[in-house]
Write an enzyme that holds these catalytic residues in place. Structure first.
Site, PDB file in Angstrom:
ATOM      1  N   CYS A 168      12.036   0.987  23.665  1.00 20.89           N
ATOM      2  CA  CYS A 168      12.535   2.358  23.780  1.00 20.89           C
ATOM      3  C   CYS A 168      12.737   2.781  25.227  1.00 20.89           C
ATOM      4  O   CYS A 168      13.744   3.418  25.567  1.00 20.89           O
ATOM      5  CB  CYS A 168      11.596   3.321  23.067  1.00 20.89           C
ATOM      6  SG  CYS A 168       9.854   3.116  23.483  1.00 20.89           S
ATOM      7  N   HIS A 223      10.748  10.320  25.686  1.00 15.59           N
ATOM      8  CA  HIS A 223      10.324   9.578  26.884  1.00 15.59           C
ATOM      9  C   HIS A 223      11.112  10.063  28.097  1.00 15.59           C
ATOM     10  O   HIS A 223      12.318  10.327  28.013  1.00 15.59           O
ATOM     11  CB  HIS A 223      10.596   8.076  26.712  1.00 15.59           C
ATOM     12  CG  HIS A 223       9.672   7.382  25.773  1.00 15.59           C
ATOM     13  ND1 HIS A 223       8.618   8.004  25.137  1.00 15.59           N
ATOM     14  CD2 HIS A 223       9.646   6.073  25.346  1.00 15.59           C
ATOM     15  CE1 HIS A 223       7.990   7.112  24.371  1.00 15.59           C
ATOM     16  NE2 HIS A 223       8.592   5.947  24.487  1.00 15.59           N
ATOM     17  N   GLN A 244       5.841   8.357  28.950  1.00 17.06           N
ATOM     18  CA  GLN A 244       6.171   8.031  27.567  1.00 17.06           C
ATOM     19  C   GLN A 244       5.334   8.809  26.561  1.00 17.06           C
ATOM     20  O   GLN A 244       4.110   8.886  26.668  1.00 17.06           O
ATOM     21  CB  GLN A 244       6.020   6.517  27.343  1.00 17.06           C
ATOM     22  CG  GLN A 244       7.024   5.719  28.165  1.00 17.06           C
ATOM     23  CD  GLN A 244       6.902   4.217  27.997  1.00 17.06           C
ATOM     24  OE1 GLN A 244       6.958   3.478  28.973  1.00 17.06           O
ATOM     25  NE2 GLN A 244       6.748   3.741  26.763  1.00 17.06           N
ATOM     26  N   LYS A 267       8.167  -5.843  29.693  1.00 13.92           N
ATOM     27  CA  LYS A 267       9.306  -5.709  28.780  1.00 13.92           C
ATOM     28  C   LYS A 267      10.487  -5.047  29.482  1.00 13.92           C
ATOM     29  O   LYS A 267      11.633  -5.490  29.346  1.00 13.92           O
ATOM     30  CB  LYS A 267       8.920  -4.862  27.560  1.00 13.92           C
ATOM     31  CG  LYS A 267       7.991  -5.529  26.561  1.00 13.92           C
ATOM     32  CD  LYS A 267       7.608  -4.507  25.489  1.00 13.92           C
ATOM     33  CE  LYS A 267       6.537  -5.036  24.568  1.00 13.92           C
ATOM     34  NZ  LYS A 267       6.070  -3.989  23.620  1.00 13.92           N
ATOM     35  N   ARG A 293      13.298 -10.284  21.092  1.00 12.02           N
ATOM     36  CA  ARG A 293      14.046  -9.758  22.241  1.00 12.02           C
ATOM     37  C   ARG A 293      14.285 -10.786  23.349  1.00 12.02           C
ATOM     38  O   ARG A 293      15.266 -10.709  24.067  1.00 12.02           O
ATOM     39  CB  ARG A 293      13.314  -8.553  22.834  1.00 12.02           C
ATOM     40  CG  ARG A 293      13.319  -7.332  21.944  1.00 12.02           C
ATOM     41  CD  ARG A 293      12.450  -6.241  22.541  1.00 12.02           C
ATOM     42  NE  ARG A 293      12.294  -5.124  21.622  1.00 12.02           N
ATOM     43  CZ  ARG A 293      11.336  -4.224  21.720  1.00 12.02           C
ATOM     44  NH1 ARG A 293      10.441  -4.297  22.703  1.00 12.02           N
ATOM     45  NH2 ARG A 293      11.257  -3.238  20.849  1.00 12.02           N
ATOM     46  N   SER A 299       4.528   9.293  20.409  1.00  9.82           N
ATOM     47  CA  SER A 299       5.199   8.790  19.204  1.00  9.82           C
ATOM     48  C   SER A 299       5.573   7.327  19.336  1.00  9.82           C
ATOM     49  O   SER A 299       5.765   6.645  18.328  1.00  9.82           O
ATOM     50  CB  SER A 299       6.452   9.619  18.895  1.00  9.82           C
ATOM     51  OG  SER A 299       7.343   9.615  19.998  1.00  9.82           O
ATOM     52  N   GLY A 300       5.650   6.833  20.580  1.00  7.75           N
ATOM     53  CA  GLY A 300       5.874   5.407  20.791  1.00  7.75           C
ATOM     54  C   GLY A 300       4.741   4.554  20.249  1.00  7.75           C
ATOM     55  O   GLY A 300       4.913   3.357  20.001  1.00  7.75           O
ATOM     56  N   ASN A 339      12.823   9.108  22.038  1.00  4.98           N
ATOM     57  CA  ASN A 339      12.495   7.685  21.886  1.00  4.98           C
ATOM     58  C   ASN A 339      12.563   7.197  20.447  1.00  4.98           C
ATOM     59  O   ASN A 339      12.743   6.003  20.203  1.00  4.98           O
ATOM     60  CB  ASN A 339      11.098   7.393  22.448  1.00  4.98           C
ATOM     61  CG  ASN A 339      10.018   8.230  21.801  1.00  4.98           C
ATOM     62  OD1 ASN A 339       9.988   9.451  21.962  1.00  4.98           O
ATOM     63  ND2 ASN A 339       9.119   7.599  21.069  1.00  4.98           N
ATOM     64  N   ARG A 369       0.832  -1.220   0.000  1.00  7.39           N
ATOM     65  CA  ARG A 369       0.000   0.000   0.000  1.00  7.39           C
ATOM     66  C   ARG A 369       0.866   1.270   0.000  1.00  7.39           C
ATOM     67  O   ARG A 369       0.374   2.361  -0.323  1.00  7.39           O
ATOM     68  CB  ARG A 369      -0.958   0.007   1.189  1.00  7.39           C
ATOM     69  CG  ARG A 369      -0.322   0.172   2.539  1.00  7.39           C
ATOM     70  CD  ARG A 369      -1.383   0.275   3.639  1.00  7.39           C
ATOM     71  NE  ARG A 369      -0.789   0.472   4.949  1.00  7.39           N
ATOM     72  CZ  ARG A 369      -0.393  -0.496   5.749  1.00  7.39           C
ATOM     73  NH1 ARG A 369      -0.527  -1.761   5.368  1.00  7.39           N
ATOM     74  NH2 ARG A 369       0.130  -0.228   6.933  1.00  7.39           N
TER      75      ARG A 369
END
Length: 340
Positions: free
Chosen positions: A130, A243, A157, A215, A99, A160-161, A316, A39
């Site tokens: 982040c 952040h 935070q 996390k 991770r 944009s995260g 971040n 797309r």
């Protein structure tokens, strides 16, 4: 002779930032390919002074390419990263998919660069979350000196995260507050984010924590030391980029706040701005576009025997994502591939 580099997810926030940082840091790339979903096919992105057109991720052949920086979600990574790795292209993945795989190194170059040599097990390297990345940059030099026992962190935070849609939601809701005829209900977030804070990032787990909080715990242990105890509360705030974290640290050995400040000033990737006066600290707005992790408000915690408090701020999209990925690429080239 330089590297042939692929950026996967080049039209997203992090993918575009990866391209910016590769250019800014003059990464020795002879050729750069930018990939996106169908797309977004043909969308133009910038790499330094060059304009590149995105190619189709679904049909791209990774054979002959040295490394691929992945900035797509876990589902797409699961499908395409093994293909790239099997073709001999080293994957540096920004998603959470790999991770926690014990055979895949999770790397912050200032903290555990020696882990780069474990990449060959699966030809994949994981980039941390982040919020974890900026915290462990600050924790590692203190851990080396006084051995950290426990960390209590509260995060602030930025939206944009959550990607472009999250940033647009904050923008649209903020405008709507001043327009009585406009209503922008939450879509990306569970509650209104404008002029609000939301103590909920990612899904809830059985123990009442969120996956974002989990996390931070799991990644800090993997990157620094499995014996470090970590508890986190992760909060989304109405900030576009950057952040922030309030970090409480308990160490085995006593560490004076002045010595901690000196240690952090000498540590790689850190900028200490810590004046006990109005404005003598860094806020997220001031860190945007910078490579550093900023540390302020370093002080003793008198409620425990060996305790410190500090304030940690970073862009971040940079240290928390794109910059760290590029630093891993630099480390891989310098220590292993040795081409550029």
């Amino acid at each position: 002779m330089g590297y042939r580099v692929v950026v996967v997810g080049a039209t997203g926030n992090v993918g575009r930032e990866m391209l910016n940082i590769l250019a800014e840091r003059q990464f020795p790339a002879d050729e750069v390919a930018v990939l996106a979903s169908r797309r977004s096919l043909g969308t133009e992105v910038t790499f330094g002074e060059t304009t590149l057109k995105t190619q189709d991720l679904d049909t791209f052949d990774f054979t002959g390419w040295d490394m691929a920086l992945f900035a797509v979600g876990s589902d797409a990574t699961k499908q395409y990263a093994p293909k790239a790795a099997a073709a001999g292209c080293v994957v540096i993945d920004n998603s959470s998919l790999y991770r926690y795989d014990p055979e895949i190194p999770l790397i912050v170059p200032e903290v555990n660069p020696e882990a780069i040599h474990d990449y060959a097990k699966k030809n994949i390297i994981a980039n941390p979350n982040c919020s974890t990345a900026q915290m462990v940059v600050a924790l590692k030099p203190l851990h080396d000196r006084a051995k950290i026992k426990r960390v209590v962190v509260s995060t602030y935070q930025s939206v944009s995260g959550g990607g472009k849609e999250a940033m647009e939601e904050l923008w649209d809701q903020t405008k709507a507050v001043y327009n009585p005829t406009s209503d922008v209900p939450p879509k990306k977030f569970t509650k209104e984010i404008a002029f609000n804070v939301i103590p909920h990032i990612d899904v809830f787990l059985d123990d009442g924590s969120t996956k974002e909080e989990w996390k931070m715990v799991a990644e800090t242990k993997k990157i620094i030391d499995p014996s470090v105890k970590v508890t986190a509360t992760c909060v989304r705030v109405p900030v576009f980029v950057g952040h922030s974290e309030a970090v409480n640290i308990e160490t085995e050995d006593f560490l004076d706040e002045d010595e901690a400040r000196d240690i952090l000033r000498e540590a790689p990737g850190i900028m200490v701005i810590d004046k006990r006066e109005d404005g003598g600290y860094v806020t997220p707005k001031e860190c945007v576009g910078d490579f550093a992790t900023f540390i302020s408000r370093i002080r003793q915690d008198s409620t425990i025997e060996n305790g410190l408090n500090l304030w940690c701020v970073s862009d971040n999209l940079r240290k928390g994502a794109a910059l760290n990925a590029v630093q891993i690429a630099e480390l891989l080239g310098r220590e292993v591939l040795k081409k550029g």
